[in-house]
Design a protein around this motif. Structure first.
Motif, PDB file in Angstrom:
ATOM      1  N   LEU A  94      53.975  50.896  53.201  1.00 56.54           N
ATOM      2  CA  LEU A  94      53.020  49.440  53.800  1.00 56.54           C
ATOM      3  C   LEU A  94      51.971  48.508  52.619  1.00 56.54           C
ATOM      4  CD1 LEU A  94      52.537  46.817  55.983  1.00 56.54           C
ATOM      5  CD2 LEU A  94      51.153  48.358  57.196  1.00 56.54           C
ATOM      6  N   LEU A  95      51.482  50.132  52.378  1.00 53.11           N
ATOM      7  CA  LEU A  95      50.443  49.740  51.150  1.00 53.11           C
ATOM      8  C   LEU A  95      50.934  49.313  50.017  1.00 53.11           C
ATOM      9  CD1 LEU A  95      47.616  51.358  51.151  1.00 53.11           C
ATOM     10  CD2 LEU A  95      48.031  53.008  49.875  1.00 53.11           C
ATOM     11  N   VAL A  96      52.209  49.405  49.282  1.00 54.94           N
ATOM     12  CA  VAL A  96      52.915  48.849  48.296  1.00 54.94           C
ATOM     13  C   VAL A  96      53.405  48.105  48.871  1.00 54.94           C
ATOM     14  CG1 VAL A  96      55.494  49.517  46.828  1.00 54.94           C
ATOM     15  CG2 VAL A  96      53.955  51.874  47.873  1.00 54.94           C
ATOM     16  N   ALA A  97      53.793  47.843  50.089  1.00 56.64           N
ATOM     17  CA  ALA A  97      54.028  46.118  50.240  1.00 56.64           C
ATOM     18  C   ALA A  97      52.432  45.032  50.156  1.00 56.64           C
ATOM     19  CB  ALA A  97      54.571  45.728  51.473  1.00 56.64           C
ATOM     20  N   CYS A  98      51.616  45.686  50.228  1.00 54.31           N
ATOM     21  CA  CYS A  98      50.189  45.205  50.465  1.00 54.31           C
ATOM     22  C   CYS A  98      49.830  45.036  48.844  1.00 54.31           C
ATOM     23  CB  CYS A  98      49.187  45.859  51.252  1.00 54.31           C
ATOM     24  SG  CYS A  98      49.589  45.248  52.974  1.00 54.31           S
ATOM     25  N   ALA A  99      49.884  46.119  48.124  1.00 52.71           N
ATOM     26  CA  ALA A  99      49.170  45.448  46.496  1.00 52.71           C
ATOM     27  C   ALA A  99      50.500  44.635  45.547  1.00 52.71           C
ATOM     28  CB  ALA A  99      49.078  47.295  46.457  1.00 52.71           C
ATOM     29  N   PHE A 100      51.561  44.710  46.355  1.00 51.45           N
ATOM     30  CA  PHE A 100      52.647  44.236  45.690  1.00 51.45           C
ATOM     31  C   PHE A 100      52.770  43.314  44.778  1.00 51.45           C
ATOM     32  CE2 PHE A 100      57.114  42.039  45.428  1.00 51.45           C
ATOM     33  CZ  PHE A 100      57.871  42.659  44.398  1.00 51.45           C
ATOM     34  N   PRO A 101      51.618  42.610  45.412  1.00 50.79           N
ATOM     35  CA  PRO A 101      51.483  41.029  44.994  1.00 50.79           C
ATOM     36  C   PRO A 101      50.625  41.138  43.055  1.00 50.79           C
ATOM     37  CG  PRO A 101      51.638  40.390  47.055  1.00 50.79           C
ATOM     38  CD  PRO A 101      51.663  41.952  46.737  1.00 50.79           C
ATOM     39  N   VAL A 125      59.398  36.709  49.855  1.00 50.38           N
ATOM     40  CA  VAL A 125      58.548  36.637  50.644  1.00 50.38           C
ATOM     41  C   VAL A 125      60.225  35.929  51.167  1.00 50.38           C
ATOM     42  CG1 VAL A 125      57.582  34.504  51.975  1.00 50.38           C
ATOM     43  CG2 VAL A 125      56.307  35.803  50.242  1.00 50.38           C
ATOM     44  N   TYR A 126      61.103  35.677  49.896  1.00 46.79           N
ATOM     45  CA  TYR A 126      62.259  34.874  50.957  1.00 46.79           C
ATOM     46  C   TYR A 126      63.515  35.937  51.575  1.00 46.79           C
ATOM     47  CZ  TYR A 126      67.516  33.301  50.108  1.00 46.79           C
ATOM     48  OH  TYR A 126      68.593  32.876  50.432  1.00 46.79           O
ATOM     49  N   PHE A 127      62.901  37.474  51.106  1.00 43.78           N
ATOM     50  CA  PHE A 127      63.616  38.070  51.948  1.00 43.78           C
ATOM     51  C   PHE A 127      63.573  38.559  52.998  1.00 43.78           C
ATOM     52  CE2 PHE A 127      65.350  40.394  47.711  1.00 43.78           C
ATOM     53  CZ  PHE A 127      65.801  39.000  47.074  1.00 43.78           C
ATOM     54  N   PHE A 128      61.997  38.965  52.914  1.00 43.52           N
ATOM     55  CA  PHE A 128      60.993  38.353  54.131  1.00 43.52           C
ATOM     56  C   PHE A 128      61.561  37.789  55.003  1.00 43.52           C
ATOM     57  CE2 PHE A 128      57.736  41.156  52.827  1.00 43.52           C
ATOM     58  CZ  PHE A 128      58.097  42.047  52.334  1.00 43.52           C
ATOM     59  N   VAL A 129      62.409  36.733  55.150  1.00 45.73           N
ATOM     60  CA  VAL A 129      61.887  35.169  56.474  1.00 45.73           C
ATOM     61  C   VAL A 129      63.246  36.146  57.128  1.00 45.73           C
ATOM     62  CG1 VAL A 129      62.975  33.667  55.986  1.00 45.73           C
ATOM     63  CG2 VAL A 129      60.455  33.590  55.434  1.00 45.73           C
ATOM     64  N   LEU A 171      51.276  32.708  51.142  1.00 47.71           N
ATOM     65  CA  LEU A 171      52.426  33.534  52.767  1.00 47.71           C
ATOM     66  C   LEU A 171      52.967  34.305  52.716  1.00 47.71           C
ATOM     67  CD1 LEU A 171      54.401  31.433  54.555  1.00 47.71           C
ATOM     68  CD2 LEU A 171      55.778  31.075  52.996  1.00 47.71           C
ATOM     69  N   TYR A 172      53.459  35.437  51.356  1.00 47.72           N
ATOM     70  CA  TYR A 172      53.856  36.406  51.607  1.00 47.72           C
ATOM     71  C   TYR A 172      52.794  37.095  52.642  1.00 47.72           C
ATOM     72  CZ  TYR A 172      54.345  41.463  49.565  1.00 47.72           C
ATOM     73  OH  TYR A 172      55.119  43.024  49.178  1.00 47.72           O
ATOM     74  N   TYR A 173      51.292  37.238  52.705  1.00 46.97           N
ATOM     75  CA  TYR A 173      50.772  38.374  53.413  1.00 46.97           C
ATOM     76  C   TYR A 173      51.627  37.711  54.915  1.00 46.97           C
ATOM     77  CZ  TYR A 173      48.662  40.698  49.650  1.00 46.97           C
ATOM     78  OH  TYR A 173      48.074  41.596  48.795  1.00 46.97           O
ATOM     79  N   LEU A 174      51.028  36.602  55.046  1.00 41.45           N
ATOM     80  CA  LEU A 174      51.150  35.541  56.495  1.00 41.45           C
ATOM     81  C   LEU A 174      52.607  36.555  57.051  1.00 41.45           C
ATOM     82  CD1 LEU A 174      49.908  34.195  59.346  1.00 41.45           C
ATOM     83  CD2 LEU A 174      52.102  32.869  57.868  1.00 41.45           C
ATOM     84  N   VAL A 175      53.754  36.691  56.162  1.00 42.82           N
ATOM     85  CA  VAL A 175      54.715  36.729  56.645  1.00 42.82           C
ATOM     86  C   VAL A 175      55.573  38.108  56.764  1.00 42.82           C
ATOM     87  CG1 VAL A 175      57.485  36.874  55.936  1.00 42.82           C
ATOM     88  CG2 VAL A 175      56.028  34.414  55.881  1.00 42.82           C
ATOM     89  N   LEU A 176      54.029  39.160  55.734  1.00 41.83           N
ATOM     90  CA  LEU A 176      53.960  40.504  55.995  1.00 41.83           C
ATOM     91  C   LEU A 176      53.615  41.081  57.490  1.00 41.83           C
ATOM     92  CD1 LEU A 176      54.936  43.271  54.291  1.00 41.83           C
ATOM     93  CD2 LEU A 176      52.320  43.266  53.484  1.00 41.83           C
TER      94      LEU A 176
END
Ligand SMILES: Nc1ncnc2c1ncn2[C@@H]1O[C@H](COP(=O)(O)OP(=O)(O)OP(=O)(O)O)[C@@H](O)[C@H]1O
Ligand SMILES: [Mg+2]
Lengths: 238, 353
Positions: B31-38, B50-54, B192-197
Motif C-alpha cells: 500500500l505504501l509503494v502504491a501511495c508513493a507510486f505517482p 488507474v486503468y488497470f485498477f479500474v 483519479l489514481y488516489y480516489l480509485v486506489l
C-alpha cells in the motif's frame, strides 16, 4: 398430539407411484424407525416431508400446522432437520467450518466457538476439525452431518440410514447418541436397514413396501410378521 | 467500538488467504509503494495504472459470484456497460457542477444494481442455475451490446446525450470533487489514481470482512452444497440474489470509473471479448480467493498490454493459451497455486526452526 402427520400422501414420478396414499402419525417424543426394501420409497417420503418434492396429493402436518405448501428452509425453521442418505456435507470446507455454518444462526462470537468445540467432542471429531470434510471417512462424514442436523436443535430429527458404512461398534454408539438426544426431548424418525440399530432404539417401526405402509408395530411384532419377512426375502431372491 | 473490533477480526478467516503480522506487514508495504507510486513515475504511467485498477472491481465481482458463490456469470459486463452509459447520460445532461458527477456515480451503480436485482430475481427464483445461469447472463450481455450498437441515429438520445451506436458516447465530464477553493477535477492521472486506489483498498478489505462473516459462510456453503444449505434453514435463493446484486454493483463501479477515466464508453465494452476477459483474469489468478484474484488480474492485464504492442490478436491468443495452461496445471488458478506454495514453504520454515 402427533408431532408429524402424513395424510394420504401420493407422489408419482411419471408412471411410477413412489408413495401411495401414505398415512403416518409420529408421536411427540418417540423414536420411530422406517424400514423397507430398496426402492420402497423411504427416502422419497423424507424429501416430501422436507419440501424438496411436492406431493401429487395429500397433506403434511407438523405440530398441528399444515406445512404442505411451505418452502424447505421454512420447514427447517419450524423445527425439522435432516441427515441425508448420501452424506451432504460441505466437502471443500473444514469439518469445523461445516459445524460453524450449521450453528451460526443460533450462536455468535465466543459462544459460537464454544458450541462448535462442544459439538466436535460430542461427535468425537476434535482431531479431524481442521480436515477438509471431503477427505473424512464415510463414517466420519455421517457423524459430521448428524452433528450439523442436531445443531439446529430440531423438534423432529430425520435420519436417512445414519449408520450406513459404520462398524457395529460405531453403529451402537450412534444408537446411544440417538437415545441421548431423544432423552433431551428430540423426536426421531430414522430410516435404517441395520436391524440391530432398529432394535436398539425404536419404539415403533413402520414398514414401507412399494410406496405403501405395509405394516406397523413394535420391533418384535415386525420381526415376527411373516409377510414382512417375505417381502425382504422376495427381494433377496429377485 | 465492540462492533469495530469484530469487523477487524473478520479481516482474517478461513475464506481468505493471508493472516497474521507477516501478511499485514506485506499489505502495508504494498500500500505504501502504491501511495508513493505517482511521485516516482510519469503521468502516463499513472493514468495507465488507474486503468488497470479500474478493472479489478469487475474481477472481484466475479470472484464473489463465481469463485465464492459458485455461479458463473457473464452478466458482469452488462452491469459494467449499463453503469458506464448511465454515468455518461447523467453527466452529459446535468453537468459536473456541485459534485454531481459523484451523485451520478452512485446513481449509475444503483441503476445497474436494480437491473441485477430484477434479472437475478427471475433467475434465482426461477431456479435457473449452473450452465443455464451462464447462458442467460451471456444472452443479456450480448443483447445489450447489439442494442447499443444500433443506436447510431439521431433519434436515439436521452436528453442531450446521444447514444451514437457503435461509436459510443464520449466527452462526458470526469469525476469532480466540489471544493471551496474551486472544484477538483479528477483527470486520468494522480487525482483519479488516489480516489480509485482508495476505493480499491476499501472494497478489498470490505469483501474480506464480508466473506469471513456469517453471510460469507452461507455463500460458500451454497457453492459446496445448496441442498444442505437449504436444509440448515437458509433461504438459498435470497442469499444468491443478494450476492448477485453486490457483484453487479462492483462491476458497475468498474464501468463508471472506466467511463470517467477515458471519458468514453462504447457497445464493445459489453461484447463477447469484453465478457470473456474478466473470466480469464479471475480464472488465471484464482477465483476462490480475493487476493489471488486481485494480483492475478493486475498481472494478466500488464502482460496483456505489453503484448498488445505487438498486435492485439497475439495478446488474445496468449490469453487463450494462458487459460488452457491454467486449466491443465492449476485449475484453481496460477497465482493461487503460487501463493499456496509460498505459504507452505513459509510454514515449513517456521516449523523447521
Ligand atoms: N427423482 C426421481 N425421479 C424418478 N424416480 C425416482 C426419483 N427419486 C426416486 N425415484 C424412484 O423412486 C423409488 C423409490 O426411491 P427411494 O429413494 O425413495 O427408495 P428408498 O426406499 O429410499 O430405497 P433405498 O433403501 O435404496 O434407499 C425408486 O424406484 C427410485 O428409482
Ligand atoms: Mg433411500
Amino acid at each position: 398430539m402427533a408431532l408429524l402427520e402424513l395424510r394420504r400422501l401420493n407422489k408419482h414420478f411419471g408412471g411410477l407411484h413412489v408413495t401411495n396414499s401414505v398415512n403416518l402419525a409420529l408421536e411427540t417424543g418417540e423414536i420411530h424407525c422406517l424400514i423397507g426394501p430398496n426402492g420402497a420409497g423411504k427416502s422419497t417420503l423424507f424429501r416430501l416431508i422436507l419440501g424438496e418434492y411436492h406431493p401429487g396429493s395429500g397433506d403434511i402436518y407438523f405440530a398441528g400446522e399444515n406445512i404442505t405448501a411451505l418452502k424447505s428452509f421454512a420447514r427447517i425453521h419450524r423445527g425439522l432437520s435432516v441427515k441425508f442418505q448420501v452424506p451432504g456435507v460441505f466437502k471443500g470446507l473444514s469439518a469445523r467450518q461445516n459445524l460453524e455454518i450449521a450453528l451460526q444462526s443460533r450462536h455468535r462470537g465466543v459462544a459460537l466457538e464454544q458450541e462448535i468445540d462442544r459439538l466436535l467432542s460430542f461427535l468425537g471429531l476434535e482431531a479431524e476439525q481442521g480436515q477438509t470434510a471431503g477427505n473424512l471417512s464415510h463414517g466420519q462424514k455421517q457423524w459430521l452431518e448428524i452433528g450439523m442436523a442436531i445443531s439446529l436443535k430440531p423438534r423432529l430429527l430425520l435420519l436417512d440410514e445414519p449408520t450406513a458404512g459404520m462398524s457395529p461398534e460405531e453403529t451402537h454408539l450412534t444408537g446411544e447418541m440417538v437415545q441421548r438426544l431423544n432423552a433431551e426431548g428430540m423426536t426421531v424418525l430414522a430410516i435404517e436397514h441395520d436391524m440391530a440399530f432398529v432394535r436398539q432404539v425404536a419404539r415403533r417401526v413402520t414398514v414401507l413396501h412399494l410406496g405403501q405402509v405395509f405394516a406397523q408395530g413394535s420391533i418384535d411384532q415386525i420381526i415376527a410378521d411373516e409377510r414382512v419377512a417375505a417381502i425382504y426375502l422376495g427381494q433377496a431372491h429377485a | 467500538m465492540n462492533r469495530l473490533l469484530v469487523l477487524f477480526r473478520r479481516l482474517e478467516g478461513p475464506q481468505t488467504i493471508g493472516r497474521g503480522p507477516a501478511f499485514w506487514t506485506m499489505f502495508a508495504l504494498v500500500l505504501l509503494v502504491a501511495c508513493a507510486f505517482p511521485l516516482l513515475t510519469d503521468g502516463y504511467t499513472v493514468g495507465n495504472t488507474v486503468y488497470f485498477f479500474v478493472w479489478v472491481f469487475i474481477a472481484l465481482s466475479l470472484c464473489l459470484i463465481w469463485g465464492y458463490g459458485g455461479s458463473l456469470s457473464f452478466g458482469q459486463t452488462a452491469f459494467f456497460g449499463i453503469a458506464g452509459y448511465g454515468y455518461g447520460i447523467l453527466t452529459l445532461n446535468f453537468g459536473a457542477a456541485y459534485g454531481f458527477t459523484l451523485i451520478a456515480l452512485l446513481l449509475a451503480v444503483g441503476i445497474a444494481a436494480l437491473f441485477a436485482m430484477l434479472l437475478g430475481y427471475f433467475m434465482f427464483f426461477g431456479r435457473i442455475a449452473g450452465v443455464f445461469l451462464g447462458i442467460v447472463t451471456l444472452a443479456v450481455t450480448l443483447t445489450l451490446e447489439r442494442f447499443m450498437a444500433q443506436t447510431a441515429g439521431p433519434e436515439w438520445h436521452i436528453g442531450v446525450a446521444r447514444l451514437n451506436g457503435f461509436n459510443g458516447m464520449s466527452a462526458m465530464p470526469p469525476l469532480t470533487i466540489p471544493w471551496s477553493g474551486g472544484d477538483i477535477v479528477l483527470f486520468a492521472d494522480v487525482g483519479l489514481y488516489y480516489l480509485v486506489l482508495g476505493l480499491l483498498v476499501l472494497v478489498y478489505l470490505g469483501l474480506r470482512v464480508l466473506m469471513n462473516s456469517a453471510f460469507g459462510n452461507v455463500i460458500v456453503a451454497i457453492r459446496e452444497n445448496p441442498e444442505r444449505a437449504e436444509m440448515l434453514g437458509y433461504d438459498v435463493r435470497k442469499y444468491q440474489l443478494v450476492t448477485f446484486v453486490i457483484g453487479a454493483a462492483l462491476a458497475a463501479l468498474s464501468g463508471v470509473l472506466y467511463t470517467a477515466w477515458g471519458q468514453y464508453i462504447t457497445p464493445s465494452s459489453m461484447g463477447m471479448t469484453a465478457a470473456a476477459l474478466p473470466l480469464i483474469w479471475v480464472a488465471v489468478g484464482g477465483r476462490s480467493d480475493l487476493t489471488s484474484t486481485l494480483i492475478g488480474t493486475l498481472l494478466v492485464l500488464a502482460v496483456f498490454q505489453a503484448l498488445t504492442i505487438y498486435g492485439s490478436q497475439y495478446a488474445l491468443v496468449f490469453m487463450g493459451a494462458l487459460l488452457v495452461l491454467t486449466v491443465l496445471i492449476a485449475p484453481g488458478g496460477l497465482v493461487l497455486a503460487v501463493m499456496n506454495q509460498l505459504s507452505r514453504l513459509a510454514t515449513r520454515r517456521i516449523q523447521g526452526k
